[in-house]
Design an enzyme around this catalytic site. Sequence first.
Site, PDB file in Angstrom:
ATOM      1  N   ASP A 103       0.200   1.335   8.880  1.00  0.00           N
ATOM      2  CA  ASP A 103       0.344   2.467   7.926  1.00  0.00           C
ATOM      3  C   ASP A 103       1.638   3.116   8.150  1.00  0.00           C
ATOM      4  O   ASP A 103       1.424   4.088   8.883  1.00  0.00           O
ATOM      5  CB  ASP A 103      -0.981   3.438   7.544  1.00  0.00           C
ATOM      6  N   ASP A 297       5.971   2.983   2.250  1.00  0.00           N
ATOM      7  CA  ASP A 297       4.781   3.261   2.685  1.00  0.00           C
ATOM      8  C   ASP A 297       3.928   1.865   2.665  1.00  0.00           C
ATOM      9  O   ASP A 297       3.499   1.612   1.369  1.00  0.00           O
ATOM     10  CB  ASP A 297       3.779   4.276   1.984  1.00  0.00           C
TER      11      ASP A 297
END
Length: 508
Positions: A103, A297
């Site tokens: 992430d 992201d």
Amino acid sequence: MAHRRHALLCLFFFRLCFDICDGHFAVPLKIYLGKFNFSRDVDLTPLQQTPGVGGKLLSLASDPAGIVNFLDMVNNLEGDSGRGYYIEMSIGTPAQKLNILVDTGSSNFAVASTPHPFITHYFNTSLSTTFRPTGRTVAVRYTQGNWEGGLGIDRVSIPKGPNQSIVINIAAISASEGFYLPGVNWQGILGMAYPLLARPDSSVEPFFNSVVRQTGIPDIFSLQMCGAGVSAGGATDPPGGSLIMGGAEPTLYRGVMWYTPIKEEWYYQVEVLKLEVGEQGLNLDCSEYNMDKAIVDSGTTLLRLPANVFNAVVDAITRTSMIQDFSSGFWEGTKLACWMKGETPWRFFPKISIYLRASNTSESFRITILPQLYIQPITDVDSTLDCFRFGVSSSANGLVIGATVMEGFYVVFDRAQKRVGFAVSSCAVSGGAALSEIAGPFSASDVGTDCAGGSLNEPLLWVISYAMMALCATILLTLLLLLVMPCRRRHRSGDITDQSSLVRHRIK
């Protein structure tokens, strides 16, 4: 009378200061992973594409210092945008193997430390002779889901990563809500962003910072995410992509690598200049695209757009596509669009392009995704139908270039030179045709010099918040002293025992 005017004046400033501190500068942390935009009624796991083999450039084979071999890290990820991309890691002594979600939109390394119905195994801290708790607790709340646990330190290695054991900060998750989901095959999260997003504070060194410091590799990592396209069609999943630590592997992309500056080092914040749908602009001011930030992201499934931008994109797609009757539920992500088996809807939809500011700030470059990336196939819905979801959604937390876009590109997070690079991914192909495009340079003279400067970002708001609270505290203390001093002149024999306490408003 003088004392009365003095008291009224003090009360006025006290109330003014109280109003300022009482929430006008409360800045909630907005960490949005948005990994699984599932409907309650259907399984919205997207189909997965087997990575293609491409790229005519020779591999560097290792970083310039020779510390890591990039080819050893190729295909070290599994998963797709619906389930997340994860990497196998060995934690503790003796090693316990877990799959960890990659992430780039958060900064904590956290693993399950207790059983949970949706995970098959967890990190048992009591079995690791090298685990050392720090005595600190940590809690992270995402827009979807949250977890909490205790901080500790232990040794970690990555079988298909740097050939070295690393001592890192680990959050041992003891409780969670909405964090683990059915059908996923990971048991923790690997935050790859900057220390400013680390919880409970930036003194908790993030994983990749520790890797760079302890191994000496360059402060660069890169991602190839290969979950776009058609169904894998097999009992086992093909490799989902590659996380290359220490640099970029040239065989994983085609053509030229284009770089855009990192605006702020918290998330990987970039500057979006405009969007196009089917080569038609949206006629929005560039500040709309960066409200309140624009980030890259890997933990976010979709391309997420500020509400005004999202509505403009949907209107443009509706105008340019050959299908006019879509239910609003399809655009909102609550309904699927289905065709008879074997029919592909992608020819009905336009391309979507995002213009990013180039390293030469007077120029821009364009990354483009074909409909195959944002009109996403869904498995196991109906045996006679092929169903699809819309891979774009509205956001209250800024523009997020998530997996929907990233699956089309090889993305380089060059922290050393404060930039993010994009090149066409070698695995973003279907039927021999590329699913993404990149082009440039284009003049940026028609947009503002700083499209991301129209609104204050969160780190600056944090500083302002604390500064205002400090100012309020100083004024309050001064006013309290002024109120008490007349009393002391009248009652010199009495002791002042009342103490003023400052209430610290913790901004999360």
